[in-house]
Design an enzyme around this catalytic site. Structure first.
Site, PDB file in Angstrom:
ATOM      1  CG  ASP A  16      -8.870   1.178   3.388  1.00 24.86           C
ATOM      2  OD1 ASP A  16      -8.577   0.118   3.976  1.00 24.86           O
ATOM      3  OD2 ASP A  16      -8.240   2.230   3.529  1.00 24.86           O
ATOM      4  CD  GLU A  20      -6.287  -1.803   5.896  1.00 21.31           C
ATOM      5  OE1 GLU A  20      -5.436  -1.037   5.436  1.00 21.31           O
ATOM      6  OE2 GLU A  20      -7.460  -1.464   6.110  1.00 21.31           O
ATOM      7  CD  GLU A  25      -2.739   1.272   2.485  1.00 19.63           C
ATOM      8  OE1 GLU A  25      -3.423   2.298   2.665  1.00 19.63           O
ATOM      9  OE2 GLU A  25      -2.779   0.279   3.232  1.00 19.63           O
ATOM     10  CG  ASN A  81      -5.274   4.867   0.648  1.00 19.19           C
ATOM     11  OD1 ASN A  81      -6.168   4.185   1.108  1.00 19.19           O
ATOM     12  ND2 ASN A  81      -4.001   4.693   0.978  1.00 19.19           N
ATOM     13  CD  GLU A 104      -5.960   0.275   0.109  1.00 18.79           C
ATOM     14  OE1 GLU A 104      -6.354   0.875   1.132  1.00 18.79           O
ATOM     15  OE2 GLU A 104      -4.963  -0.462   0.098  1.00 18.79           O
TER      16      GLU A 104
END
Length: 436
Positions: free
Chosen positions: A326, A383, A206, A264, A296
């Site tokens: 997410d 996560e 990420e 993101n 995301e």
């Protein structure tokens, strides 16, 4: 009355603090309540782990206490939300002055080990009279004021039932900081590995933004992102991030690393007609397959009923770009929309993973996410994996991919490349100690 704390556990929790509010209301004709939320603190927890995050929270609490000469009625409403009760403080200008005093003080970075963090805040406040005092309504109004502070476009402060807002030097300074950071290449992408939980091989990462401040070193850019959202600069920041992700993918390929990168994306991009052409341009410029990238979205954005959002998501999918939801489970989890949405990954919110051993419901939620993922033929990612116990439980459930501080914090590209060429070790190993 508050004092400096050696541990977060000694700070009055929500229930004890509400009792303090009631006692204050009984003794004073007027009472005001201020709720202080640390902006984007989840980024700290995700990247550095809960232990380091708690150290930062403890320092934030104690620094707030030290700002006041008189003994302070102070408590912790929730994870990263603190509260202060003021007897007889009822004027908006006094509450605003307190807010600005706190913000100005926290422009100085906090340090823990090799990590630095500049805290920024959303603050909601409410005042009330002793007559017919209703503690539930009083606290609810303060929480509503905090919610409004988070939604304000230009200022992170709101007093309930008072509409007047004022531009501050702080927000203008943040805008200048963001422009300078973009122009002088002060921003950098860090990478937090996504790991196959069975083999412990790195399969992707990420991308997380970091700010190389000219004076204070590497900082979390939460305040800058807030400024970008306030001043309609999110598109500029987002396209910079996309370009960096493509450039770094080329560097990863040169090192023989066939991994995916996750970026993101904010709601702003999904309403931008230039998004698709920009990604196609980057694909052609760098000769990279878009299927190696994943965007995301937060759950509320992914589940939007907007025709524009649906159109953009459909076109992104047609290009081969992966779509991940997410913080799954943290929001409303509208399963009817999830059923219709074409997604490639569900990322289980870290709160369920980090508290996996505390409540059997957390395991049940993760198991439910796995079932949904299987039905939709999409990946399920955990996560916030921080302990070997959590890793073993996730393996038992059948979750195949995870990320978290057990494996690595977010690191610069060079460190990520080095990490990806090694076997990940966990527990009390030399490599694990090196990463802490």
């Amino acid at each position: 009355m508050s004092r400096l704390h050696q541990s977060l556990a000694t700070i009055p929790n929500r229930y004890a603090f509400i009792d303090t509010i009631e006692q204050c209301a009984e003794r004073h004709k007027h009472v005001s309540l201020m709720l202080i939320d640390v902006v984007r603190f989840s980024d700290v927890t995700t990247s550095l782990g809960i232990n380091v995050a708690d150290q930062f929270l403890l320092e934030i609490a104690n620094r707030i206490i030290l700002l006041f000469d008189e003994p302070l009625r102070f408590g912790r409403i929730s994870g990263d939300v603190f509260g202060i009760v003021f007897p007889d403080k009822i004027k908006q200008k006094e509450l605003r002055a307190t807010f600005e005093h706190i913000v100005e003080h926290f422009k100085t970075p906090m340090h823990h080990g090799n990590h630095a963090f500049i805290a920024d805040f959303n603050v909601g406040a409410v005042s009330g009279k002793q007559d017919k005092f209703d503690i539930t309504a009083f606290v609810s109004r303060a929480e509503a004021a905090l919610k409004q502070a988070k939604e304000n476009k230009y200022e992170n402060f709101h007093v309930m039932s008072m509409d007047e807002k004022a531009e501050t030097g702080r927000s203008l300074a943040l805008k200048a900081d963001l422009k300078r950071a973009l122009q002088q290449n002060e921003l950098e992408l860090y990478f937090q590995p996504q790991v196959d939980l069975n083999t412990l091989q790195i399969t992707g990462a990420e991308c997380l933004l970091r700010w190389n401040h000219p004076l204070d070193g590497v900082l979390f850019p939460g305040p800058l992102i807030e400024a970008a959202e306030s001043y309609n600069m999110m598109n500029e920041l987002a396209y910079w991030t996309f370009e960096q992700a493509f450039q770094n993918m080329v560097k990863l390929d040169a090192q023989g690393l066939n991994v995916s990168l996750s970026v993101n994306i904010s709601p702003t991009q999904l309403y931008d007609s230039k998004l698709i052409p920009a990604l196609v341009r980057l694909r052609d410029k760098y000769a990279l397959d878009l299927s190696r990238f994943e965007l995301e979205l937060t759950e509320d954005v992914a589940l939007s009923n907007s025709l524009m959002v649906k159109k953009q998501l459909h076109e992104l999918g047609a290009l081969g770009i992966g779509i991940a939801v997410d913080d799954f489970g943290k929001g409303y989890s509208n399963l009817a929309f999830i059923r219709e949405l074409n997604i490639d990954a569900l990322k289980i919110d870290k709160s369920f993973v980090m508290e996996l051993g505390d409540n059997p419901v957390n395991r049940a939620i993760i198991e439910a996410a796995k079932i949904i993922g299987k039905a939709k033929n999409c990946q399920v990612i955990a996560e916030g994996v921080e302990t070997t116990e959590q890793l073993h439980t996730l393996r038992e459930i059948g979750i195949l991919t995870g990320q978290g501080y057990l494996f690595s914090r977010a690191v610069p590209l060079k460190e990520f490349i080095s990490l990806a060429h090694q076997d990940i070790m966990i527990g009390d190993s030399p490599l694990r100690r090196m990463l802490v």
